[in-house]
Scaffold this motif. Structure first.
Motif: not given
Length: 419
Positions: A382-393, A405-415
């Motif tokens: 269940i989605g709960d939070a999102v942060a903005t990154l620039d990992g490769n600059g 949230v509430e139970t385990g779920g996958p972490i995604q990095r969306i481009e």
């Protein structure tokens, strides 16, 4: 009269916004923007309970690292090798040095002692048992050397043992060299026999708090600056809204949003209603959507994703950017230049906490304040939070999405990719 589309700069801008490069060979006309999950191989992938993530260059090597909070399962600081691949740098274990489990939520970063290294203040709730947080209270992790931390929160009097602390933020409240601290506390639970309800116990209030930094050696709460009540359960956002050189603060409050305008070191005044900021948004973020140099405001409120342009002194009326399809609601929003065209796009994290489902998120591409939705790959949890990154600059935003949230779920990095 020349328009954006009839100037050389306008042609370049429009071409880039369409995914083309001026002077380059023609692109397949059937190509479109696609959102990809690039977390596999990054080191960040996991299926786990989560709460929040914070980008930070903790070691000051010039690239952006990231802290991820796994709620009451601990937290981890991930070091970026400069290309967007991450290795573990530091762990906040599930059980602390006293053998207790903090109900850890948000962590905010700033160099509070001015030693050149950012430090972390981490909020903790009172858990489902509504405990007084003695021994598992809010933490101030001073970074003494790169990747080495010492918790001084309790010793510095900012453990806030009665607060249901959720979202926190560092803010320049008095224009000295040291960052000050806002602690957002959710409304207290209505329980019988709560020690925090009895003034005779000498415990701190359960309300949100503002602390002034005492030259890097501690913090002192101020109670007459207009900050109080219960807020910060979902967000605490800082920006100089009216361009006067002072940080303002937006938090969600138990009765609706509060926009604390700074009154030049004499405290804060709530100007939310005067700016037309009403309702009960689940999330908000400041972002300069129109490129005029001042922070606009993006909010998620039910199925409505709205933006309010900033005139430099106040916000205009809300404009609908996107409507979430039936069966979901905007749980979180973030902003970043995902398509590399020079303006800020919006990530909308969609959830259904009632049905315990995770509808698909979207990236809203900004083309002159017209927003086109690109659907994100489906995810469990269940989605709960999102942060903005620039990992490769490369200047193009990536969105780190937490579905735990509430139970385990996958972490995604969306481009976004043009394919």
């Amino acid at each position: 009269m020349l328009t954006l589309a009839t100037t050389a700069a306008g042609i370049a801008s429009l071409a880039l916004g369409a995914g083309l490069v001026v002077g380059a060979p023609s692109v397949d006309p059937t190509a479109t923007w696609t959102a990809l999950d690039t977390v596999p191989g990054s080191g960040l992938g996991a299926t786990v309970e989560t709460w929040e993530a914070s980008p930070v260059d903790y070691d000051r090597d010039g690239d952006e690292d990231v802290w991820i909070g796994y709620h009451d399962q601990g937290g981890k600081l991930w070091r970026n090798d400069g290309s967007g691949s991450y290795t573990l740098a530091y762990t906040w274990p599930r059980r602390n040095s006293e053998g207790k489990v903090p109900d850890r939520h948000d962590c905010a970063w700033a160099d509070v002692d001015r030693n050149g290294l950012p430090d972390a203040y981490c909020a903790a709730g009172r858990s489902g048992a509504n405990v007084v947080k003695t021994g598992r209270d809010n933490e101030m992790w001073l970074q003494t050397s790169p990747g080495q931390f010492t918790d001084v929160g309790t010793r510095w009097g900012i453990g806030d043992v009665c607060g249901r602390s959720h979202y926190v933020a560092f803010v320049d409240a008095n224009h000295d060299a040291y960052p000050d601290l806002f602690v957002g506390n959710a409304p207290p639970r209505d329980v019988t026999g709560d020690p925090c309800d009895d003034p005779a116990n000498g415990l701190p209030s359960e309300e949100m708090k503002l602390y002034l930094n005492q030259s890097g050696a501690g913090f002192q709460q101020v109670t007459d600056w207009g900050v109080g009540g219960y807020g910060g359960a979902r967000f605490a956002e800082v920006a100089d809204v009216n361009g006067d050189g002072w940080d303002d603060l937006l938090v969600n409050y138990s009765g609706g949003p509060v926009l604390y305008r700074h009154n030049a070191e004499t405290g804060y005044t709530d100007v939310a209603v005067a700016n037309g900021i009403t309702g009960n948004p689940s999330d908000a973020v400041f972002a300069d959507l129109d490129g005029d140099g001042d922070p606009d405001l993006v909010t998620g409120l039910g199925r409505r994703v709205e933006y309010r342009l900033n005139t430099g002194s106040r916000f205009l009326a809300p404009v609908l950017a996107w409507t979430v399809p039936s069966g979901g609601a905007a749980r979180a929003v973030a902003a970043g230049d995902a398509d590399g065209d020079g303006d800020l796009d919006i990530y909308v994290l969609v959830s259904n906490l009632t049905a315990h489902t995770n509808p698909r998120d979207v990236v809203l591409r900004n083309t002159g304040l017209q927003f086109a939705a690109t659907q994100v790959p489906a995810a469990g949890g269940i989605g709960d939070a999102v942060a903005t990154l620039d990992g490769n600059g490369d200047g193009r935003a990536e969105f780190l999405v937490l579905n735990g949230v509430e139970t385990g779920g996958p972490i995604q990095r969306i481009e976004l990719r043009f394919q």
